[in-house]
Design an enzyme around this catalytic site. Structure first.
Site: not given
Ligand code: PMP
Length: 319
Positions: A120, A167, A122, A41, A199, A223, A65
């Site tokens: 279904r 993502k 994998h 997403y 994070e 991410l 991205r």
């Molecule tokens: N890390 C994670 C796990 C996130 O879910 C997000 C938000 N999408 C971010 C970092 C920050 O990403 P962005 O600045 O693109 O929103």
């Protein structure tokens, strides 16, 4: 009645080629997004401007991205950048007409692509069409009061998988961390893996010490937020030194400032961690500089977009 049908007003969403009310949008249960969390997403802010147009902020980076995310899991990107841009614009417009989105409201574009519907099993099925979903809904940014007081966070061990750079909609690890924060009256859970900061459950995390900003380096353990590159740029603009490096838990607890960033939060100061004040317990100077620079970046992108519209250039993306 499900929660979805209680959404009021009912936004208009795009699902597999059609614009439909969210309450009527349906995917088959054998969609691999439902069965396996097999999809990705993207979330991009669309800011409202006095001109009446809405400007996508850093949309090019979000779409890059998105292309990287589908590429990493072997899904052919359903659209190129221009196609996604047009689609987001169509959904935004439909919501201004029928979905209750006011022209002066900031919005968020949510895009989801799953591998599609198949019996279904994998491994990747052959010849399936990806499921494509786009939703544009109002965005409420944190208010001045929240920026002035800062937010409280808790911390926990990062137990997620090691492909956090994708993502992915497989967000159970992040969901559990968000729930942990909620149960502790906290805004976010800051995570540590092997004693090093990774994070938040839905944000990147930054620390400031003696005027120097630091963040964990880009890797498979986090991410890379679209704000990561942006904040790097803003530090240069503000004359703040920036270091991408490993950050220990002890450093986080001894930081003068902690900041979280994401599309829906922009930048926010963290003033309490696990019940203890962060630095002086107040938002700091680095946060203030970055927040101001962030707002200037938004204004600059809006002005450039407006110029692009006037020059009929597609270089800058407006929706
Ligand atoms: N890390 C994670 C796990 C996130 O879910 C997000 C938000 N999408 C971010 C970092 C920050 O990403 P962005 O600045 O693109 O929103």
């Amino acid at each position: 009645m499900t929660a979805v049908s209680e959404v009021s007003p009912d936004p208009i969403v795009y699902l597999n080629g059609e614009l439909v009310p969210l309450s009527e949008a349906r995917v088959p249960v054998l969609d691999r997004g439902f069965i396996f969390g097999d999809g990705i997403y993207e979330v991009a802010p669309l800011y409202a401007h006095a001109s009446g147009r809405r400007t996508a902020f850093r949309l090019k980076q979000h779409l890059t991205r998105l292309a990287r995310s589908v590429g990493k899991i072997g899904i052919a990107n359903p659209f190129d950048d221009a196609g996604w841009h047009e689609l987001i614009g169509r959904v935004a417009e439909a919501n201004e007409t029928d979905g209750g989105l006011r022209a002066d409201q900031d919005a968020i574009a949510y895009i989801q692509v799953t591998r599609g519907v198949a019996k279904r099993g994998h491994a990747f099925p052959a010849g399936v069409k990806p499921t494509v979903f786009v939703m544009v809904t109002p965005l409420s940014l944190p208010g001045a009061a929240q920026r002035a007081s800062g937010v409280a966070c808790v911390s926990a061990e990062d137990r997620r998988w090691l492909n956090c750079d994708i993502k992915s909609v497989s967000l159970l690890g992040n969901v559990l961390m968000a729930q942990y924060a909620a149960e502790n009256d906290a805004f976010e859970t800051l995570q540590f893996r092997d004693g090093l900061l990774t994070e938040g459950s839905s944000s990147n995390v930054w620390i400031a010490k003696d005027g120097v900003l630091a963040a964990p380096p880009r890797s498979n353990k986090i991410l890379e937020g679209i704000r990561y590159g942006l904040i790097e740029e803003l530090t240069a603009e503000c004359g703040i030194r920036f270091e991408a490096r490993d950050i220990t838990e002890a450093e986080v607890r001894a930081a003068d400032e902690i900041i979280v960033s994401s599309a829906t939060k922009e930048v926010l100061p963290v003033t309490r961690l696990d019940g203890a004040p962060v630095g002086a317990g107040q938002p700091g100077a680095v946060f203030a500089a970055l927040y101001a620079a962030y707002q200037r970046a938004k204004a600059a992108e809006a002005a450039a977009a407006q110029e692009g519209v006037e020059n009929e250039s597609r270089e800058r993306l407006t929706v």
